[in-house]
Design an enzyme around this catalytic site. Structure first.
Site, PDB file in Angstrom:
ATOM      1  N   GLU A 148       5.293  55.782  44.106  1.00  5.58           N
ATOM      2  CA  GLU A 148       6.580  55.228  43.668  1.00  5.58           C
ATOM      3  C   GLU A 148       6.345  53.975  42.826  1.00  5.58           C
ATOM      4  O   GLU A 148       5.899  52.955  43.338  1.00  5.58           O
ATOM      5  CB  GLU A 148       7.444  54.901  44.896  1.00  5.58           C
ATOM      6  CG  GLU A 148       7.805  56.138  45.708  1.00  5.58           C
ATOM      7  CD  GLU A 148       8.428  55.786  47.067  1.00  5.58           C
ATOM      8  OE1 GLU A 148       9.516  55.194  47.073  1.00  5.58           O
ATOM      9  OE2 GLU A 148       7.817  56.112  48.101  1.00  5.58           O
TER      10      GLU A 148
ATOM     11  N   LYS B 181       7.836  50.307  43.637  1.00  2.00           N
ATOM     12  CA  LYS B 181       7.413  49.521  44.799  1.00  2.00           C
ATOM     13  C   LYS B 181       6.556  48.368  44.269  1.00  2.00           C
ATOM     14  O   LYS B 181       6.133  48.378  43.117  1.00  2.00           O
ATOM     15  CB  LYS B 181       6.624  50.405  45.770  1.00  2.00           C
ATOM     16  CG  LYS B 181       7.458  51.566  46.302  1.00  2.00           C
ATOM     17  CD  LYS B 181       7.141  51.919  47.715  1.00  2.00           C
ATOM     18  CE  LYS B 181       7.717  50.952  48.698  1.00  2.00           C
ATOM     19  NZ  LYS B 181       7.801  51.447  50.064  1.00  2.00           N
TER      20      LYS B 181
ATOM     21  N   GLU C 119       0.830  49.406  47.312  1.00  2.00           N
ATOM     22  CA  GLU C 119       2.123  49.963  47.749  1.00  2.00           C
ATOM     23  C   GLU C 119       2.598  51.129  46.874  1.00  2.00           C
ATOM     24  O   GLU C 119       3.377  51.958  47.318  1.00  2.00           O
ATOM     25  CB  GLU C 119       3.199  48.866  47.732  1.00  2.00           C
ATOM     26  CG  GLU C 119       2.981  47.763  48.753  1.00  2.00           C
ATOM     27  CD  GLU C 119       3.637  48.056  50.098  1.00  2.00           C
ATOM     28  OE1 GLU C 119       4.483  48.948  50.154  1.00  2.00           O
ATOM     29  OE2 GLU C 119       3.264  47.390  51.076  1.00  2.00           O
TER      30      GLU C 119
END
Ligand SMILES: *[C@@H]1O[C@H](CO)[C@@H](O)[C@H](O)[C@H]1NC(C)=O
Length: 345
Positions: free
Chosen positions: A319, A322, A327
């Protein structure tokens, strides 16, 4: 069993035994799923994602919020759902029963005939970071449960905690909730005990290893240790995942009614890159393959051998919205649906 078709007394003891053992098997069957996080600006449309999950044999998903397009795409898919509320909705849900009623009417009722909801979860990791909002977790759970029941549904309502709510977590048997988390966790656990609903917990051996690679061995974190690195009284721990889960069981046991409350691992995972110590495709593959196999083995943990423990891997996609670095690299798939590495579900 209120509308039982058959009186148990008319069934032979032998048949009864088969019958009961079948029930036990069903009740203990572990379930593995994946978190469908959506913090990316390049993710495929929900209907494509749901088709992809079916193709990859992913039968259980967790959603962080009631995204209407995702819920629509799930209709008739056969995929079960853990449905979360946004953290910003925790306080209104807790203070306003009508808000809870509307939340259920808007986000749950239109889907109940076509989607199986396993749990509704109030917030994600609200405490220990935001104790002020944490005060509203239990009232929000109560208001949502009331609204669910009033709508004629029977979906259990719970919440999701990080292991940061533990004050002491090692050795597992000595674990307790932190001084700031206990006043919030205690009543929540009594609520869950009364409803026979599990608590959901996010479990990340990766962060324990990556933050302290001198003291935590990679093998212990990746389920590849050959002799138990941790012995706690009569219990031996071959992997860090079990030690963390048992630490949560131990902390719950020290709260009134908590010994009977089950757990679901709502998130666990390992990043395939991003720069942190231990973040690599090889380690992510090893961890996720092993945690899924561990879950499917029905082993439970040393403290609760054979106890049902559903496990949801974080996450479906890398993602890009993020925080930069590690992360952004927890996905099993790139946004173009190519796998980062292969895990069987
Ligand atoms: C999918 O995305 C990844 C990462 O950006 C890239 O390495 C890979 O080549 C892409 N695959 C296809 C089929 O486009």
């Amino acid at each position: 069993m209120e509308d039982s078709c058959c009186q148990l007394s008319t069934i032979s003891p032998f048949l009864l035994l088969i019958f009961l053992s079948t029930i036990t098997t069903l009740a203990e069957a572990q379930l593995t799923g994946v978190n469908y996080g959506m913090n990316g600006d390049n993710l495929p449309p929900p209907d494509q994602v749901i088709s992809h999950c079916k193709f990859k044999n992913i039968k259980n998903l967790r959603l962080f919020d009631p995204n209407p397009a995702v819920l629509q795409a799930l209709h008739g898919s056969g995929i079960t759902v853990i449905l979360g509320t946004l953290n910003q909705d925790v306080q209104p849900l807790g203070t306003d029963a009508n808000f809870a009623k509307t939340w259920v009417a808007t986000n749950v009722l239109p889907h109940t005939t076509s989607v199986t909801f396993r749990y509704i979860t109030v917030g994600n990791e609200v405490i220990p970071g935001d104790i002020a909002t944490g005060q509203f977790l239990l009232p929000a759970m109560q208001n949502l449960q009331t609204a669910i029941t009033a709508a004629g549904l029977s979906i259990p309502v719970t919440t999701v905690i990080p292991t940061g709510v533990l004050g002491v977590s090692f050795p597992p048997s000595q674990s307790v909730f932190s001084v700031t988390s206990l006043p919030i966790m205690g009543p929540i656990i009594s609520f869950l005990a009364a409803k026979e609903t599990p608590l959901l917990v996010n479990v990340y051996p990766f962060f324990a290893y990556s933050g302290n690679p001198k003291d935590v061995s990679l093998e212990y974190a990746l389920f590849t240790a050959t002799k138990p690195p941790v012995i706690d009284g009569k219990l031996s721990y071959m992997n860090l995942f079990d030690a963390i889960v048992d630490a949560v069981y131990s902390a719950m046991e020290k709260v009134e009614g908590g010994g009977a409350v089950g757990l679901v691992v709502s998130e666990t995972g390992w990043p395939s890159g991003g720069g942190a110590v231990g973040a690599s495709v090889e380690n992510a593959l090893m961890y996720n393959k092993n945690v899924v196999a561990h879950s499917k083995s029905n082993a439970g943990t040393p403290k609760r051998p054979g106890k049902e423990l559903d496990v949801y891997v974080f996450a479906l996609f890398n993602e890009d919205q993020k925080p930069a670095g590690t992360e952004q690299n927890f996905g099993l798939f790139y946004p173009n649906l190519t796998q980062v590495y292969h895990v069987d579900f």
